[in-house]
Design an enzyme around this catalytic site. Structure first.
Site, PDB file in Angstrom:
ATOM      1  N   LYS A   1      12.578   6.791 -22.274  1.00 65.01           N
ATOM      2  CA  LYS A   1      13.573   5.898 -22.856  1.00 65.01           C
ATOM      3  C   LYS A   1      14.918   6.581 -22.775  1.00 65.01           C
ATOM      4  O   LYS A   1      15.053   7.734 -23.208  1.00 65.01           O
ATOM      5  CB  LYS A   1      13.205   5.728 -24.328  1.00 65.01           C
ATOM      6  CG  LYS A   1      13.516   4.380 -24.910  1.00 65.01           C
ATOM      7  CD  LYS A   1      13.442   4.494 -26.410  1.00 65.01           C
ATOM      8  CE  LYS A   1      12.569   3.463 -27.025  1.00 65.01           C
ATOM      9  NZ  LYS A   1      12.548   3.537 -28.484  1.00 65.01           N
TER      10      LYS A   1
ATOM     11  N   MET B   1      10.385   9.929 -36.125  1.00 65.94           N
ATOM     12  CA  MET B   1      10.942   8.603 -35.815  1.00 65.94           C
ATOM     13  C   MET B   1      11.401   7.881 -37.082  1.00 65.94           C
ATOM     14  O   MET B   1      11.220   6.674 -37.212  1.00 65.94           O
ATOM     15  CB  MET B   1       9.897   7.745 -35.082  1.00 65.94           C
ATOM     16  CG  MET B   1       9.495   8.324 -33.741  1.00 65.94           C
ATOM     17  SD  MET B   1       8.138   7.423 -32.970  1.00 65.94           S
ATOM     18  CE  MET B   1       6.732   8.099 -33.852  1.00 65.94           C
TER      19      MET B   1
ATOM     20  N   ASP C   1       8.622  12.068 -19.883  1.00 65.39           N
ATOM     21  CA  ASP C   1       9.314  11.309 -20.933  1.00 65.39           C
ATOM     22  C   ASP C   1      10.661  11.937 -21.296  1.00 65.39           C
ATOM     23  O   ASP C   1      10.924  13.094 -20.982  1.00 65.39           O
ATOM     24  CB  ASP C   1       8.450  11.284 -22.197  1.00 65.39           C
ATOM     25  CG  ASP C   1       7.354  10.242 -22.114  1.00 65.39           C
ATOM     26  OD1 ASP C   1       7.393   9.413 -21.191  1.00 65.39           O
ATOM     27  OD2 ASP C   1       6.461  10.276 -22.980  1.00 65.39           O
TER      28      ASP C   1
HETATM   29  C1  LIG Z   1       7.374   9.357 -30.015  1.00 66.04           C
HETATM   30  S1  LIG Z   1       7.456  10.706 -31.107  1.00 66.04           S
HETATM   31  C2  LIG Z   1       6.690  11.926 -30.130  1.00 66.04           C
HETATM   32  C3  LIG Z   1       6.271  13.135 -30.890  1.00 66.04           C
HETATM   33  C4  LIG Z   1       5.690  14.220 -30.008  1.00 66.04           C
HETATM   34  N1  LIG Z   1       4.488  13.793 -29.385  1.00 66.04           N
HETATM   35  C5  LIG Z   1       5.454  15.506 -30.769  1.00 66.04           C
HETATM   36  O1  LIG Z   1       4.309  15.909 -30.960  1.00 66.04           O
HETATM   37  O2  LIG Z   1       6.449  16.141 -31.160  1.00 66.04           O
HETATM   38  C6  LIG Z   1       9.162  11.108 -31.017  1.00 66.04           C
HETATM   39  C7  LIG Z   1       9.711  11.704 -32.292  1.00 66.04           C
HETATM   40  O3  LIG Z   1       9.299  13.057 -32.424  1.00 66.04           O
HETATM   41  C8  LIG Z   1      10.304  13.789 -33.097  1.00 66.04           C
HETATM   42  N2  LIG Z   1      10.745  14.886 -32.224  1.00 66.04           N
HETATM   43  C9  LIG Z   1      10.268  15.201 -31.026  1.00 66.04           C
HETATM   44  N3  LIG Z   1      10.864  16.305 -30.527  1.00 66.04           N
HETATM   45  C10 LIG Z   1      11.735  16.708 -31.472  1.00 66.04           C
HETATM   46  C11 LIG Z   1      12.635  17.812 -31.592  1.00 66.04           C
HETATM   47  N4  LIG Z   1      12.748  18.730 -30.634  1.00 66.04           N
HETATM   48  N5  LIG Z   1      13.368  17.913 -32.723  1.00 66.04           N
HETATM   49  C12 LIG Z   1      13.250  17.028 -33.714  1.00 66.04           C
HETATM   50  N6  LIG Z   1      12.415  15.963 -33.661  1.00 66.04           N
HETATM   51  C13 LIG Z   1      11.655  15.815 -32.567  1.00 66.04           C
HETATM   52  C14 LIG Z   1      11.423  12.814 -33.426  1.00 66.04           C
HETATM   53  O4  LIG Z   1      11.172  12.308 -34.714  1.00 66.04           O
HETATM   54  C15 LIG Z   1      11.207  11.774 -32.363  1.00 66.04           C
HETATM   55  O5  LIG Z   1      11.785  10.542 -32.737  1.00 66.04           O
END
Ligand SMILES: C[S@@+](CC[C@H](N)C(=O)[O-])C[C@H]1O[C@@H](n2cnc3c(N)ncnc32)[C@H](O)[C@@H]1O
Length: 265
Positions: free
Chosen positions: A60, A173, A39
């Site tokens: 995406k 998100m 991803d």
């Molecule tokens: C579809 S969710 C997936 C979350 C993921 N499974 C997790 O446990 O971190 C995607 C969201 O996770 C958050 N996110 C993921 N990685 C991030 C990072 N390194 N810094 C800040 N936000 C992050 C953001 O809000 C992003 O829009």
């Protein structure tokens, strides 16, 4: 490509972005993968561990899905039947807003062997690496991790519920719904509640702003923070060990932006 034959799906969490925040188990899964479907939030440097796998990006990019979820499910099954071990490589933890369970369920319908390797979720790893203790003793007794974008593209109703408690709230998100989140907090809590927004947490490109419910929108606009970012709301932000020096030196009403941890603009 080497074929390990047994059709198998391993759902693997890549952690929040820093390449060292991955588990040994995840590295072993990548090493034995015949195919890796990854991803957008995965740090691509980690793909080096998949030494003999075919690597396919299914995430995406520029707001557009390379593959729909149905296509990904089908790809998992067809690749596993053809080549053997498929690793589905996802940012953070695959079961935290990651659709990992749906993919496992689909694969099991087609008799694939399945395994799960947890990862450090951004919801936990990004605040921690910034010194934000989500359950700081005597400050917060719980934390909520809430989606800013539900499957019908709405802000979760849980934000309004959580805002009525003293819990720390972590919103994933949520950047497109920031105005709505602010107005919920203005109605249910105080304007001076601390809030931090951290984009690309734990990566070299990390960028963050820290302020209050009343100041944060302006800060985000001025410093052009966008997704992927987490929003952390609660008194624990005021006490964050990496941020306190700024809070002590300045009034909390003041605005802060940090890039690569230490540069205050
Ligand atoms: C579809 S969710 C997936 C979350 C993921 N499974 C997790 O446990 O971190 C995607 C969201 O996770 C958050 N996110 C993921 N990685 C991030 C990072 N390194 N810094 C800040 N936000 C992050 C953001 O809000 C992003 O829009």
């Amino acid at each position: 490509m080497k074929n390990s034959n047994t059709p198998k799906l391993t759902i693997v969490g890549a952690g929040p972005g820093d390449v060292e925040l991955i588990t040994l188990k995840a590295i072993k899964a990548l090493e034995s993968a015949d195919v890796v479907l990854y991803d957008a939030l995965v740090n691509e440097e980690l793909l080096q561990y998949a030494t003999h796998a075919e690597i396919i990006f299914v995430g995406k990019r520029f707001g557009c899905h390379a593959y729909s979820q149905d296509q990904i499910n089908e790809l998992i099954v067809s690749m596993a039947k053809r080549f053997g071990h498929v690793v589905r490589f996802k940012g953070g933890d695959p079961f935290v807003f990651g659709r990992g369970s749906e993919e496992i369920e689909y694969a099991q319908k087609f008799d694939l062997e399945t395994a799960i390797v947890p990862g450090i979720s951004s919801a936990l790893g990004v605040p921690a690496s910034n010194g934000i203790s989500l359950t700081q003793r005597r400050v917060a007794e719980s934390f909520w991790v809430i989606t800013g974008t539900t499957s019908d593209h709405k802000l979760s109703k849980d934000v309004a519920l959580a805002s009525q408690s003293s819990a720390t709230v972590v919103i994933l998100m949520g950047m497109n719904k920031l105005d709505e989140i602010i107005s919920i907090y203005q109605n249910n809590r105080t304007d001076d509640l601390p809030i931090a927004i951290i984009q690309n947490g734990t990566k070299d490109t990390e960028k963050k702003v820290v302020g209050t419910i009343s100041s944060i929108a302006k800060l985000v606009q001025e410093h052009q923070l966008s997704s992927p970012a987490i929003i952390v709301i609660g008194e624990v932000v005021r006490n964050a060990s990496k941020l306190t020096q700024y809070f002590q030196e300045e009034n909390l009403e003041d605005e802060f932006v940090f890039q690569n941890l230490d540069i205050a603009i």
